[in-house]
Write a protein that holds these residues in place. Structure first.
Motif, short mmCIF file in Angstrom:
data_model
loop_
_atom_site.label_atom_id
_atom_site.label_comp_id
_atom_site.label_asym_id
_atom_site.label_seq_id
_atom_site.Cartn_x
_atom_site.Cartn_y
_atom_site.Cartn_z
N ARG A 125 1.18 6.18 -7.25
CA ARG A 125 0.11 7.09 -7.68
C ARG A 125 0.64 8.52 -7.75
NH1 ARG A 125 -5.50 6.26 -4.71
NH2 ARG A 125 -5.99 7.77 -6.35
N ALA A 126 1.40 8.93 -6.74
CA ALA A 126 1.93 10.30 -6.74
C ALA A 126 2.87 10.50 -7.93
CB ALA A 126 2.65 10.57 -5.42
N GLY A 140 0.85 4.03 -3.03
CA GLY A 140 0.69 5.47 -2.82
C GLY A 140 1.80 6.25 -3.50
N GLN A 141 3.03 5.74 -3.38
CA GLN A 141 4.16 6.40 -4.05
C GLN A 141 3.95 6.35 -5.57
OE1 GLN A 141 7.54 4.22 -2.56
NE2 GLN A 141 6.99 4.63 -0.44
N LEU A 191 0.83 -1.21 0.00
CA LEU A 191 0.00 0.00 0.00
C LEU A 191 0.87 1.26 0.00
CD1 LEU A 191 -2.95 0.94 0.13
CD2 LEU A 191 -2.76 0.91 2.61
N ASP A 192 1.93 1.26 0.79
CA ASP A 192 2.86 2.40 0.76
C ASP A 192 3.38 2.60 -0.66
OD1 ASP A 192 2.70 2.87 3.47
OD2 ASP A 192 4.58 1.87 3.97
N LEU A 231 7.67 14.28 -2.30
CA LEU A 231 7.31 12.87 -2.19
C LEU A 231 8.42 12.08 -1.51
CD1 LEU A 231 5.54 10.38 -2.88
CD2 LEU A 231 6.92 10.16 -4.95
#
Lengths: 238, 179
Positions: A50-51, A47-48, A43-44, A115
């Motif tokens: 997606r950014a 998220g990275q 999940l981490d 980020l």
């Protein structure tokens, strides 16, 4: 594509593909706590991803509608790693790289600094998780030691690609990155009573290949599974 | 640009800040420290900035929707919620009241002073590796207060928590990890 976009794609694809590979453990991990841990790490990474992919274009189109040759991830993250020891080994090799890379980016002043400053703290936990498992399995039973040894040796030839300079990241000192990585990985392997492999860190034909869009055989099948729902049901929502 | 918030902005900020966290409903967004800014940009138009705890935190979308709903209910026709990454959120942004409420709900709060981030020295249950330095400050059991607790797993029900067990009262509990 601008150099900054190319870099966002490379790092974003690393995170996306590894996230998917770790997600494959859902329902199959050796213990419940580990299933939860791998899903949280995935999940981490998602998220990275997606950014990073959002810097380049539409994140869903990039994830679900590109073909194999358009992905820029390193080959290490696309390996199936179906043995838990192989997943642990890959986590050690990759999270050590990603932590050092984000560390350098967080300290620079570029498009990836916000980020990276956030992600470096997350990857520190990933590295710690991988280190503890490497110690436990490497310095464990004869069986766990042997499987860790095989896993590290099997993945070693994919590690050279990590240090191929990525276009669009002028702030990275790749030699220093490699030195930091080598020192940290060596330290963990030695404490885990595992030998640092002596073989080449890249096959002659494969150096830097993933970053050029050349991938290994299992990657196509992984993409088929990852993309099939989106492609078969365009626009589907929950 | 730094401007003093207007009374309306202060009121809207308090409203947005009072929204409960979707995954930790015992604390509010203000107590979690994720509400960065509330700005009125025109009549009935407001911009909100939220920061995620973890980059991949899936709760951000629910938070945005909740904030939007609350501000609409209070007369703001156009609410836009933006997610900002910088400066990176830290568990040090959780207020004292937020920590108290976490502990009261059985979640060991993060230890303060870890803005630099990364894991605090860890120990892996009964172990044959004595290499790790002892942590500066123990994680206390939120049930009985004992400092004698063991890490079971670095990642628990959400990425921001670790699973531990108290060696005295034997209860397992979540620990909000320092970030």
């Amino acid at each position: 594509m601008s150099p900054a976009h190319a870099a966002a794609l490379a790092l974003g694809d690393d995170a996306l593909i590894l996230s998917h590979r770790l997600g494959e453990w859902a329902g199959r991990a050796p213990v419940l706590e580990e299933e939860v841990a791998l899903a949280n790490i995935a999940l981490d990474l998602l998220g990275q991803a997606r950014a990073l992919l959002s810097l380049v274009g539409d994140e869903d189109e990039l994830a679900y509608l590109r073909d194999e040759r358009a992905f820029r991830n390193v080959q290490l993250v696309e390996q199936p790693c179906e043995d838990f020891a192989a997943t642990v080994a890959r986590q050690l090799l990759f999270s050590t790289y990603q932590h050092a890379l984000y560390g350098q980016l967080a300290g620079a002043d570029g498009p990836f600094t916000p980020l990276a400053a956030k992600a470096v703290k997350e990857t520190a936990y990933h590295r710690d998780h991988a280190e503890q498992w490497t110690l436990r399995l490497g310095d464990g039973t004869a069986e766990s030691h042997e499987r860790m040894r095989r896993a590290v040796e099997g993945l070693w030839r994919f590690t050279g690609e990590l240090f191929q300079p990525v276009e669009g990241l002028p702030e990275i000192d790749w030699q220093a990155l490699r030195a930091t990585w080598t020192e940290r990985v060596t330290d963990v392997l030695e404490r885990a009573t595992l030998a640092v492999p002596t073989g080449p860190q890249s096959a002659a034909w494969a150096a830097g290949a993933g970053r050029q869009g050349v991938h290994t055989e299992p990657f196509g099948r992984m993409l088929a599974e990852m993309q099939h729902l989106h492609r078969s049901h365009p626009g589907a929502t929950w | 640009m730094v401007t003093t918030p207007t009374p309306l902005e202060e009121r809207l900020r308090a409203l947005a800040g009072s929204v409960p966290d979707p995954e930790l409903p015992m604390i509010t967004l203000a107590e979690l420290g994720v509400l960065r800014d509330v700005r009125v940009t025109g009549p009935g138009r407001v911009e909100v900035e939220l920061t995620p705890t973890y980059t991949g935190c899936p709760a951000v979308e629910a938070m945005s929707a909740d904030v939007e709903r609350v501000l609409r209910e209070h007369g703001q026709a156009e609410v836009s919620v933006r997610t900002v990454l910088s400066p990176a959120w830290s568990t040090d942004d959780i207020t004292a009241e937020g920590r108290r409420k976490l502990a009261a709900s059985g979640i060991a709060p993060p230890r303060p002073g870890h803005r630099a981030g990364g894991p605090v020295a860890v120990e892996l249950g009964p172990t044959r590796h004595a290499g790790a330095p002892a942590p500066a400050e123990p994680v206390r059991c939120p049930h009985c207060g004992s400092a004698d607790t063991t890490l079971l797993s670095r990642f628990s029900s959400t990425a921001c928590k670790a699973l531990r067990r108290c060696s005295v009262c034997r209860e397992p509990f979540d620990h909000f990890k320092e970030l």
